[in-house]
Design a protein around this motif. Structure first.
Motif, PDB file in Angstrom:
ATOM      1  N   LEU A  24       0.806  -1.221   0.000  1.00  0.00           N
ATOM      2  CA  LEU A  24       0.000   0.000   0.000  1.00  0.00           C
ATOM      3  C   LEU A  24       0.837   1.267   0.000  1.00  0.00           C
ATOM      4  N   GLY A  25       2.066   1.182   0.465  1.00  0.00           N
ATOM      5  CA  GLY A  25       2.882   2.383   0.533  1.00  0.00           C
ATOM      6  C   GLY A  25       4.309   2.084   0.949  1.00  0.00           C
ATOM      7  N   LEU A  26       5.185   3.039   0.666  1.00  0.00           N
ATOM      8  CA  LEU A  26       6.611   2.935   0.986  1.00  0.00           C
ATOM      9  C   LEU A  26       6.989   4.127   1.858  1.00  0.00           C
ATOM     10  N   ILE A  27       7.597   3.853   3.009  1.00  0.00           N
ATOM     11  CA  ILE A  27       8.009   4.899   3.943  1.00  0.00           C
ATOM     12  C   ILE A  27       9.528   4.888   4.052  1.00  0.00           C
ATOM     13  N   ILE A  28      10.180   5.985   3.693  1.00  0.00           N
ATOM     14  CA  ILE A  28      11.628   6.110   3.836  1.00  0.00           C
ATOM     15  C   ILE A  28      11.913   6.649   5.228  1.00  0.00           C
ATOM     16  N   PHE A  45      13.856   1.615   5.194  1.00  0.00           N
ATOM     17  CA  PHE A  45      12.473   1.897   4.815  1.00  0.00           C
ATOM     18  C   PHE A  45      11.523   0.929   5.504  1.00  0.00           C
ATOM     19  N   MET A  46      10.253   1.291   5.453  1.00  0.00           N
ATOM     20  CA  MET A  46       9.167   0.415   5.894  1.00  0.00           C
ATOM     21  C   MET A  46       8.212   0.260   4.721  1.00  0.00           C
ATOM     22  N   MET A  47       7.870  -0.969   4.401  1.00  0.00           N
ATOM     23  CA  MET A  47       6.926  -1.238   3.332  1.00  0.00           C
ATOM     24  C   MET A  47       5.595  -1.637   3.961  1.00  0.00           C
ATOM     25  N   VAL A  48       4.556  -0.872   3.643  1.00  0.00           N
ATOM     26  CA  VAL A  48       3.235  -1.137   4.218  1.00  0.00           C
ATOM     27  C   VAL A  48       2.511  -2.142   3.335  1.00  0.00           C
ATOM     28  N   ALA A  49       2.302  -3.330   3.882  1.00  0.00           N
ATOM     29  CA  ALA A  49       1.671  -4.409   3.120  1.00  0.00           C
ATOM     30  C   ALA A  49       0.162  -4.431   3.354  1.00  0.00           C
ATOM     31  N   THR A  50      -0.556  -5.025   2.421  1.00  0.00           N
ATOM     32  CA  THR A  50      -1.968  -5.313   2.656  1.00  0.00           C
ATOM     33  C   THR A  50      -2.063  -6.331   3.790  1.00  0.00           C
ATOM     34  N   ASP A  51      -3.223  -6.452   4.400  1.00  0.00           N
ATOM     35  CA  ASP A  51      -3.383  -7.437   5.479  1.00  0.00           C
ATOM     36  C   ASP A  51      -3.108  -8.854   4.974  1.00  0.00           C
ATOM     37  N   GLU A  52      -3.542  -9.144   3.758  1.00  0.00           N
ATOM     38  CA  GLU A  52      -3.321 -10.480   3.201  1.00  0.00           C
ATOM     39  C   GLU A  52      -1.834 -10.763   3.028  1.00  0.00           C
ATOM     40  N   GLU A  53      -1.108  -9.793   2.478  1.00  0.00           N
ATOM     41  CA  GLU A  53       0.332  -9.977   2.276  1.00  0.00           C
ATOM     42  C   GLU A  53       1.061 -10.064   3.611  1.00  0.00           C
ATOM     43  N   ILE A  83       5.510  -3.971   7.313  1.00  0.00           N
ATOM     44  CA  ILE A  83       4.530  -3.645   8.356  1.00  0.00           C
ATOM     45  C   ILE A  83       3.147  -3.601   7.715  1.00  0.00           C
ATOM     46  N   ASN A  84       2.123  -3.366   8.537  1.00  0.00           N
ATOM     47  CA  ASN A  84       0.775  -3.186   7.992  1.00  0.00           C
ATOM     48  C   ASN A  84       0.110  -1.977   8.632  1.00  0.00           C
ATOM     49  N   VAL A  85      -1.071  -1.644   8.196  1.00  0.00           N
ATOM     50  CA  VAL A  85      -1.761  -0.461   8.703  1.00  0.00           C
ATOM     51  C   VAL A  85      -2.070  -0.625  10.185  1.00  0.00           C
ATOM     52  N   ALA A  86      -2.399  -1.839  10.616  1.00  0.00           N
ATOM     53  CA  ALA A  86      -2.715  -2.068  12.029  1.00  0.00           C
ATOM     54  C   ALA A  86      -1.531  -1.705  12.922  1.00  0.00           C
ATOM     55  N   TYR A  87      -0.319  -1.989  12.460  1.00  0.00           N
ATOM     56  CA  TYR A  87       0.872  -1.620  13.234  1.00  0.00           C
ATOM     57  C   TYR A  87       0.970  -0.100  13.368  1.00  0.00           C
ATOM     58  N   LEU A  88       0.766   0.624  12.287  1.00  0.00           N
ATOM     59  CA  LEU A  88       0.831   2.078  12.330  1.00  0.00           C
ATOM     60  C   LEU A  88      -0.238   2.645  13.255  1.00  0.00           C
ATOM     61  N   GLU A  89      -1.433   2.082  13.207  1.00  0.00           N
ATOM     62  CA  GLU A  89      -2.505   2.540  14.089  1.00  0.00           C
ATOM     63  C   GLU A  89      -2.152   2.302  15.548  1.00  0.00           C
ATOM     64  N   ASP A  90      -1.542   1.168  15.826  1.00  0.00           N
ATOM     65  CA  ASP A  90      -1.145   0.832  17.194  1.00  0.00           C
ATOM     66  C   ASP A  90      -0.078   1.794  17.701  1.00  0.00           C
ATOM     67  N   VAL A  91       0.922   2.071  16.868  1.00  0.00           N
ATOM     68  CA  VAL A  91       1.994   2.981  17.265  1.00  0.00           C
ATOM     69  C   VAL A  91       1.451   4.399  17.485  1.00  0.00           C
ATOM     70  N   ALA A  92       0.518   4.825  16.655  1.00  0.00           N
ATOM     71  CA  ALA A  92      -0.049   6.164  16.792  1.00  0.00           C
ATOM     72  C   ALA A  92      -0.767   6.331  18.120  1.00  0.00           C
TER      73      ALA A  92
END
Length: 237
Positions: A24-28, A45-53, A83-92
Motif C-alpha cells: 500500500l505504501g513505501l516509507i523512507i 524503509f518500511m513497506m506497508v503491506a496489505t493485510d493479506e500480504e 509492516i501493515n496499517v494495524a501496526y501504524l494505528e497501534d503505534v499512533a
C-alpha cells in the motif's frame, strides 16, 4: 539534503514495488529521513503491506526486504521491514518514544491509500500526558547517577565508573529532551538529537561529551551541575 546516489536508490526502490498490489505504501526512514546520513549509509524503509500480504509473510516469518541491486554506490543496500496499517494505528495510539521517533522526518515515495499519510503524521508527536512526571523522574535518575559516580571514583571501581557515566549522560540527555518536548530517539541518535534542541545549558554538549571521553567525578559533576542550574526542575535534591 538527500545525496544523489541515495535518491537514485529510493527511486529504484519505489519503481520496484509501486505497482505490486501486495503493498500500500513505501516509507523512507532511518538516517536519510533524519538528515544524519553519511555517504555510505544504507536506505532504511518500511513497506506497508496489505493485510493479506502481511499475514502471508507472518506465516513464513518473512518480514524483511534487503537488496543491493537497487544501489549504485559501494557497499550500498536498501534495508526494509514489512509492516501493515494495524501496526501504524497501534503505534499512533500507544507507541513508546523510540518507536515514535523512528517516524521523524519520514516521507513516502508512493502511497495507494489516503489514510496512510495522515496516520504517519500522527506518530512522531511528543506525548504531553505524564510530561511533568517524566521530567522529575529523569532529574532524579541523573541525581542518583552523579552520586554513584562519586562513590565509584572514591572506591576506584572501574565498572561502576563506566556505568555511572553512561547512565548519567543518558538521563541528563533524556531530561533535556523532555524539557524541550522532543522524543527520545534511542541511544544511537541521542547525541545528534541533543545537539539540535534549543533550550539547554550553553556548555551542555561539551560536558556531555567530556564525561563519555573521560569518565570520572570531575566530568560527572560538571555535567550534572550545568543541568541542575539550568532551571528549576520542580524537585529538590
Amino acid at each position: 539534503m538527500i545525496r544523489a546516489h541515495h535518491q537514485r536508490a529510493i527511486d529504484r526502490l519505489a519503481d520496484a514495488y509501486r505497482d505490486d498490489p501486495a503493498f500500500l505504501g513505501l516509507i523512507i526512514a532511518g538516517s536519510i529521513a533524519k538528515g544524519f546520513a553519511r555517504d555510505d549509509s544504507d536506505v532504511d524503509f518500511m513497506m506497508v503491506a496489505t493485510d493479506e500480504e502481511f499475514q502471508r509473510r507472518a506465516s513464513d516469518n518473512d518480514y524483511f526486504i534487503n537488496r543491493t541491486d537497487l544501489c549504485d554506490y559501494e557497499g550500498g543496500y536498501v534495508d526494509g521491514k514489512i509492516i501493515n496499517v494495524a501496526y501504524l494505528e497501534d503505534v499512533a495510539v500507544r507507541g513508546n518514544e523510540p518507536t515514535r521517533a523512528a517516524f521523524e522526518g519520514v516521507f513516502m515515495p508512493f502511497s495507494h491509500t489516503t489514510e496512510l499519510d495522515a496516520l504517519v503524521e500522527e506518530i512522531p508527536v511528543y506525548q504531553e500526558a505524564g510530561h511533568d512526571d517524566r521530567v522529575r523522574s529523569f532529574y532524579c535518575m541523573a541525581f542518583i547517577q552523579q552520586w554513584l559516580m562519586n562513590e565509584a571514583t572514591r572506591h576506584n571501581n572501574a565498572y561502576t565508573i563506566m556505568r555511572a557515566a553512561s547512565q548519567l549522560s543518558l538521563f541528563c540527555g533524556r531530561l533535556i529532551l523532555a524539557h524541550n518536548r522532543r522524543l527520545f530517539p534511542y541511544h544511537k541518535w541521542l547525541p545528534r538529537t541533543l545537539e539540535l534542541v534549543d533550550d539547554k545549558p550553553t556548555d551542555f554538549m561539551n560536558n556531555f561529551n567530556a564525561l563519555l571521553v573521560s569518565p570520572g567525578k570531575e566530568t560527572a559533576d560538571a555535567l550534572f551541575s550545568c543541568v541542575r542550574e539550568h532551571r528549576d526542575w520542580g524537585i529538590t535534591d
